[in-house]
Design a protein around this motif. Structure first.
Motif, mmCIF file in Angstrom:
data_model
loop_
_atom_site.group_PDB
_atom_site.id
_atom_site.type_symbol
_atom_site.label_atom_id
_atom_site.label_comp_id
_atom_site.label_asym_id
_atom_site.label_seq_id
_atom_site.Cartn_x
_atom_site.Cartn_y
_atom_site.Cartn_z
ATOM 1 N N THR A 197 2.312 -8.336 -4.393
ATOM 2 C CA THR A 197 3.103 -6.943 -5.011
ATOM 3 C C THR A 197 2.452 -6.232 -6.314
ATOM 4 N N GLY A 198 1.359 -6.880 -6.437
ATOM 5 C CA GLY A 198 0.514 -5.620 -7.923
ATOM 6 C C GLY A 198 1.318 -6.089 -8.786
ATOM 7 N N ALA A 199 2.561 -6.612 -9.174
ATOM 8 C CA ALA A 199 2.894 -7.381 -10.391
ATOM 9 C C ALA A 199 1.612 -8.444 -11.038
ATOM 10 N N VAL A 200 1.870 -7.488 -12.784
ATOM 11 C CA VAL A 200 1.187 -8.169 -13.762
ATOM 12 C C VAL A 200 1.669 -9.351 -14.233
ATOM 13 N N SER A 201 2.171 -10.359 -14.978
ATOM 14 C CA SER A 201 2.981 -11.336 -16.157
ATOM 15 C C SER A 201 1.890 -11.448 -16.761
ATOM 16 N N LEU A 202 1.798 -12.582 -17.509
ATOM 17 C CA LEU A 202 1.288 -12.835 -18.750
ATOM 18 C C LEU A 202 1.579 -14.187 -19.192
#
Lengths: 449, 800
Positions: A197-202
């Protein structure tokens, strides 16, 4: 060379040579071929900060001396770090060689080279086609959280997940984790990119910044090493079990067992090493600094020694690894990258370690629990015809490592010279790892002062 | 002449720098890899003198230190230290006397760099001090790795020494054995006078295990091999080889250490005894200074992979008796000869390892001291029994001087060099374990609380007569502790407390095909087998004795998938408490690879975890859960699970029980099943050290009721828990204990990664001095740390 007071240069990084190479990896291509992918960091900022770094794919068999058989090349931000290839295809190897699994089985998107840039605080997803051509188009540069800095390590984790409600369907869960060497308050943070999805989380790791990764495909466990972070006596090996608790970070601290330790690169023992059911091990490059001075000053001063830690990862009843140091093998100052060279006869692995400060490569044999050989010492030569051109074997500051099997019991090693910009190719006899053959060297030597 | 080093030391300290030996030339030790003491000739002195050789890994050379001046031996320029160049980065050193008063054998092992690895002999017999010759290793090429190296005497032969190398070759593991002799042919040059030369090519002997480390017995008649592999018959420990002709195969005897080993050393040691003979009658020893006859002992570092709290043996340095195995624990002798009516088989059947922190980097034994000055505290015939071996002096700064019969050191990855009193099988304590009431093994506090907002009975303790203690200030006195067994820890007796390791953990509740509703610590791997069933990934092994879940314990379960259970909302997730009906062993065929807890569940009342589950695909539900004890549970913050005291049920003891301590049965904490709970607790309650003080008389040991002898066995912790009624959940009695033990260590400033240690008998240098043994410990950060166990800490220094 960029001097004091001089503004940032606008010259893009060269695509016909390596400049301060860091990450090395091998990428599968079409028709049974593969490329050696080299990240150049533009460490001295001789070229533009935002485009002075490069990713260059070369045919390692056709490259020799100053001649690089470049298959593809792109510019990226400076200070590129470790690299890996996102691919659903196993690395092509000789027919009698052990299989090198795909980095992401089930990945049906195009192959990509993933590399973080510290200067740009971004992760690059560089497309690599079947011929090795590289492109960095739309979506290639993935910006990372602006409150964090210096992304360096990279690790892909992939697994097929069955839909519990409909067990006949499954989907690929694919992530790329990046370690941030710097963050406010010396906290440790990972960026987690969903590759679909290309989502970035930390992910918050707690005190001390992370460095490098290893992924246990059998147990679905992500290991990450910890650097010095102003907390004396904290040398953290942390892990995440995404299957059980994706947001829970577990810690084993080696700071009390090993005085003045900082962890760098990590590699896991190969499946089957040590025999059926033998516990997994981790091999971790350990930088040793003066702990007393660090305590007095709060500053981590330059290394005073270095070691390879052999760590027992026996599963405990807690569902966690034992994470206990079995041996601390002194390898000299500046251990950096670690690569496992798997055997196929169930003996424990051979482990290669680049010693950047000393200019050496150490081959440790975990089966005999001894150093098999130290390469790169002054005056040492290698068969059959290590050229007497006056250059040290690894130039200066050996850094990046990549390897591939070349037969049932041989492994080819690619060693990048950070300071001199060339790649040294060696063949290691895994039956007798002190038996090393010099193959070739390629890439123009960069005459850095 | 001894160079005054203290002035330099003061200067160095004043400058805020690390201590160094002098303002003279640097020794130039660069990344030391090994250290060894030898007798030889250098340009420094005429004649044979003691020296210390340090292999300089980065420099590819040896440096030689003169222990008389603690300065490097200088090279021909008399400006820079002597360099003995090796052909590659030297890895290992070994030295041995030829027994003829001449220069020693000094050998260096080099890894293969451009061919076969090599063993080279250093010219110790002349001031040339160069590499003189290489040992021929027949048939061994670049495929050989030198794993270990040792040198020793040849029994009954003077003018000869023996060198042994442990090898990994194409044939497997082998020993290369070569004798060296003093050259007897007329010298062709001055430098060949007295030369040490190979008597012939090396002979090879096959080994069935990895020779990780080697050590000769002082007499040279036995060779001990540390190995992490099983030896004959699957025994883990030390291989003892009966040394014979190098060309013949040396018979192997396996010494069982209950775990593999990584380092080995041997010494003749007179050990402390618990009895003595007076007027022909055996009586309890009247002090800790009574020693038995000297005997050969083997000391081995236990493989960290096979030792620990729950493993067959605790970690540390194991003491072994040649031909036998682990040395005996003196507590059995105490029980049989001193304690009336005691069970002489109740104590540990093997001696506890000598414990320290970190991982062994070097293990070495001090030599017998040759010339201790008459009248000095530890002189033969002085404080200790006359006629024994020469004595040595240790001086832990916190607990005063002591004499002992033998000593050694273990250098650790934690930067410390630990000094061992071999005569008393311990690392001396800096503090008083038995005598000083403010320091000794003790309960430092005992308090009882109930959670805020709750009501109910408070947990208390009973005295030795079973009467509840009314004054909370006296709770500590009602807890029995034992020197040598009780650790530093915070113990908690909690009513329905959490089981350690089972708090906020993840797993699944599922319906087994056999109908039971169970809680497991596993997870859906995301894949299915050919029958469409879940391939489970094992996480927690809930059936392990490490957790020791009992029937009647209580699970607290919450779903992790909102919306699965009727009425399930994120703000109200802890929804169910279910009792444990039974603990089920691992059964992959049932889909519970890590075992399970069968739930005592009223299914009608629990639609989510019971009937609801049956409606879910695969009949399972991911959950997060806790497990609490059904009654009291004892835990240690460091020790973990420690047992189940009964409320008002009389005395509970966490103590060693020999019948429960199985030998090396291959068990790990992961496969310790519920029936192994007694084994787990017995192993956790094992001895950790041996108090060196005596301080006990016929009426027992003051301050330790029921404790009859300093070396007797006893519980790690014992007490009787009382309460006048039912306590509230999480009512807790907190007992903080102190072992009273603080290990005697030395380390230099900036101490990182020791690599080797070598002793020098100072009495051979300065017979009129007060010093006995001094240690030279190489640290990989370019220094050799020099200290004497009998010297004040500020007399230690580093040579760089």
């Amino acid at each position: 060379m960029s001097g004091c007071g001089e503004g940032a240069r606008a010259i893009p990084g060269p695509l016909d040579r390596f400049t301060f190479p860091t990450g090395l990896t091998l990428a599968p291509l079409a028709n049974g071929k593969r490329a050696l992918v080299v990240v150049s960091s533009n460490f001295d900022l001789r070229y533009s900060p935002d485009g002075g770094g490069t990713v260059i794919a070369v045919d390692p068999d056709a490259s020799n001396g100053d001649q690089l058989a470049v298959l593809g090349a792109v510019q990226i931000g400076s200070f590129g770090g470790e690299t890996t290839v996102l691919s659903g295809t196993p690395l092509p190897v000789a027919a009698d060689s052990p299989v090198v699994p795909a980095t992401c089985p089930g990945w049906t998107g195009g192959n990509q080279v993933l590399v973080p840039s510290r200067d740009q605080n971004a992760l690059y997803r560089v497309d690599i086609d079947g011929a090795g051509a590289l492109t960095c188009g739309d979506g290639c540069k993935v910006p990372l959280n602006s409150s964090l800095a210096d992304p360096y390590g990279i690790q892909i984790t992939c697994r097929q997940v069955v839909d519990p409600a409909n067990p006949t369907t499954s989907s690929l869960e694919a992530f790329a984790y990046t370690s941030h060497l710097r963050a406010p308050n010396n906290e440790g943070w990972l960026s987690k990119l969903d590759l679909s999805t290309g989502a970035v989380s930390l992910i918050d790791l707690g005190p001390s910044p992370p460095s490098s990764f290893a992924w246990d495909t059998d147990l679905n466990r992500l290991y990450v090493t910890g650097r010095f972070g102003a907390v004396i006596d904290l040398a953290a090996l942390r892990w995440i079990d995404p299957l059980f608790s994706p947001n829970l970070v577990h810690v084993a601290n080696f700071g009390l067992d090993v005085r003045g330790a900082e962890l760098r690169s990590i590699a896991l023992s190969s499946p089957g090493a040590g025999g059926q059911g033998a516990p997994r091990r981790a091999y971790v490059a350990v930088r040793l600094f003066d702990r007393d001075l660090a305590t007095d000053t709060g500053v981590r001063l330059p290394d005073v020694a270095g070691a390879l830690a052999v760590i027992d990862l026996t599963e405990t009843a807690d569902g966690a690894p034992e994470a206990r140091i079995l041996r601390l093998v002194q390898v000299g100052v500046g251990p950096n990258q670690v690569a496992v060279l798997p055997r196929t006869d169930h003996r424990r692995d051979v482990v290669a370690i680049t010693n950047t400060d000393e200019g050496t490569l150490v081959l440790y044999d975990d089966d005999s629990q001894s150093i098999a050989t130290v390469l790169g010492t002054p005056g040492a030569t290698l068969p059959p015809s290590f050229p007497n051109d006056g250059k040290p074997l690894f130039g200066k500051q050996p850094f990046g490592l990549a390897s591939e099997p070349t037969g049932p019991a041989t492994r080819r090693l690619y060693v990048g010279s950070f300071d001199r910009g060339f790649i040294t190719v060696l063949d290691v006899d895994l039956t007798h790892p002190s038996n090393v053959i010099w193959v070739r060297r390629f890439g123009q030597e960069v005459p850095n002062p | 002449m001894r160079i005054p080093t203290r002035a330099a030391l003061v200067l160095a300290l004043a400058a805020g720098a690390c201590k160094s030996s002098s303002a003279g030339p640097s020794a130039g030790v660069s990344a030391p890899t090994a250290v060894v003491a030898f007798q030889g000739i250098t340009a420094r002195y005429t004649g044979v003198h003691p020296y210390v050789a340090v292999s300089s890994g980065r420099g590819g050379e040896l440096r030689i230190i003169d222990p008389t001046s603690d300065r490097p031996v200088l090279g021909p320029t008399l400006v820079f230290p002597l360099s003995v160049p090796a052909d590659a980065r030297p890895l290992k050193l070994a030295a041995a006397s030829l027994g003829d008063g001449g220069a020693d054998l000094l050998a260096v092992a080099l890894p293969g760099s451009a061919g076969a690895p090599a063993i080279e002999i250093v010219e110790t017999w002349s001031a040339e001090n160069r590499i003189a010759t290489a040992i021929t290793l027949p048939g061994l090429g670049a495929d050989t790795e030198i794993i270990s190296l040792a040198a020793g005497p040849v029994p009954g032969v003077t003018g000869r020494a023996r060198l042994v190398a442990g090898l990994a070759t194409s044939a497997g593991f082998e020993l290369a054995v070569v004798d060296v002799v003093r050259a007897t042919t007329p010298a062709t040059t001055p430098t060949t006078t007295g030369a040490v030369t190979p008597a012939g090519p090396a002979a090879l002997q096959p080994l069935a295990f990895t020779p990780v480390d080697l050590a000769f017995s002082p007499a040279g008649d036995l060779l001990f091999v540390a190995t992490t592999d099983p030896i004959a018959g699957g025994v883990l420990g030390v291989a003892q080889l009966a040394v014979g002709d190098p060309a013949t195969t040396w018979p192997v005897t396996a010494l069982d250490a209950r775990a593999g080993t990584t380092h080995v050393a041997a010494a003749v040691v007179a050990e402390r005894t618990v009895t003595e003979t007076a007027n022909g009658v055996v009586i309890p020893a009247t002090s800790e200074k009574v020693f038995g006859a000297p005997a050969l002992r083997v000391y081995a570092s236990l493989d960290p992979a096979g030792c620990g709290d729950t493993k067959p043996i605790r970690c540390g340095i194991a003491t072994l008796v040649p031909g036998v195995g682990l040395a005996e624990d003196p507590s059995r002798v105490v029980a049989s000869t001193i304690t009336t009516g005691a069970d002489s088989t109740a104590g540990m059947p093997y001696r506890a390892p000598i414990e320290y922190l970190g991982v062994t980097a070097a293990l070495a034994m001090a030599p017998d001291v040759a010339n201790l000055k008459a009248g000095s505290p530890c002189d033969v015939g002085g404080e200790l029994n006359p006629g024994g071996p020469a004595r040595t002096l240790l001086a832990p700064p916190g607990s005063g001087q002591r004499c002992t019969t033998a000593s050694g050191v273990v250098a650790s990855s934690d930067g410390n060099t630990y000094v061992m009193d071999l005569g008393r099988f311990e690392i001396p304590s800096e503090t008083s374990v038995l005598v000083d009431a403010s320091q000794r093994t003790r309960v430092t506090s005992a308090t009882s609380t109930i959670p805020a907002g709750t009501t109910g009975a408070t947990l208390g303790l009973a005295d030795s007569n079973g009467q509840p203690i009314s004054n909370a200030a006296n709770l500590a006195a009602a807890v029995q502790v034992t020197p040598g067994f009780t650790p530093n820890d915070t113990f908690r007796v909690t009513y329905q407390g959490f089981i350690p390791g089972l708090q906020s953990v993840f797993g699944v509740v599922r319906r087994l095909s056999s109908g039971e509703l169970v809680l497991t610590g596993q997870a859906d791997s995301g894949s299915r087998n050919s029958a469409g069933e879940v391939n489970w990934t094992e996480g927690l092994r809930l059936s392990s004795a490490v957790f020791s879940v009992h029937a009647g314990d209580v699970t607290q379960i919450e779903t992790v998938q909102i919306g699965v259970c009727p009425g399930d909302v994120a703000s109200d997730r802890v929804d169910t408490e279910v009792a444990v009906k039974a603990v089920i062993a691992p059964n992959p065929a049932l889909g519970i690879p890590g075992g399970a807890l069968q739930l005592e569940v009223d299914e009608a009342a629990l639609p989510c975890f019971a009937a609801g589950i049956d409606a879910l695909p695969g009949k399972f539900l991911p959950v997060q859960f806790n497990v609490r004890a059904g009654g009291l549970i004892l835990t240690g913050d460091a020790l973990g699970y420690a047992g189940r005291p009964d409320l008002n049920g009389g005395r509970f003891a966490l103590e060693y029980v020999v019948a429960n301590d199985k030998s090396n049965d291959g068990s790990t904490d992961r496969n310790l099943e519920p029936e192994n709970e007694p084994q787990l607790l017995a192993r956790k309650a094992r001895r950790r050290f041996y108090p060196a003080e005596y301080a006990c008389g016929a009426s027992g040991c003051s301050g330790f009721p029921g404790f009859t002898h300093a070396l007797a066995s006893g519980p790690m912790l014992a007490f009787s828990v009382t309460a006048p009624g039912t306590p509230p959940r999480d009512a807790q009695l907190v007992i903080v204990t102190s072992s009273g033990y603080l290990a005697f260590t030395s380390r230099p400033t900036g101490a990182e990664a020791p690599v080797g240690a070598a002793p020098i008998d100072r009495t051979t240098i300065d017979p009129n001095g007060n010093l006995a043994v001094r240690w030279y410990v190489g640290y990989s950060n370019d220094q050799v740390f020099v200290f004497g166990p009998a010297e004040a800490p500020n007399q230690a220094f580093s040579i760089r």
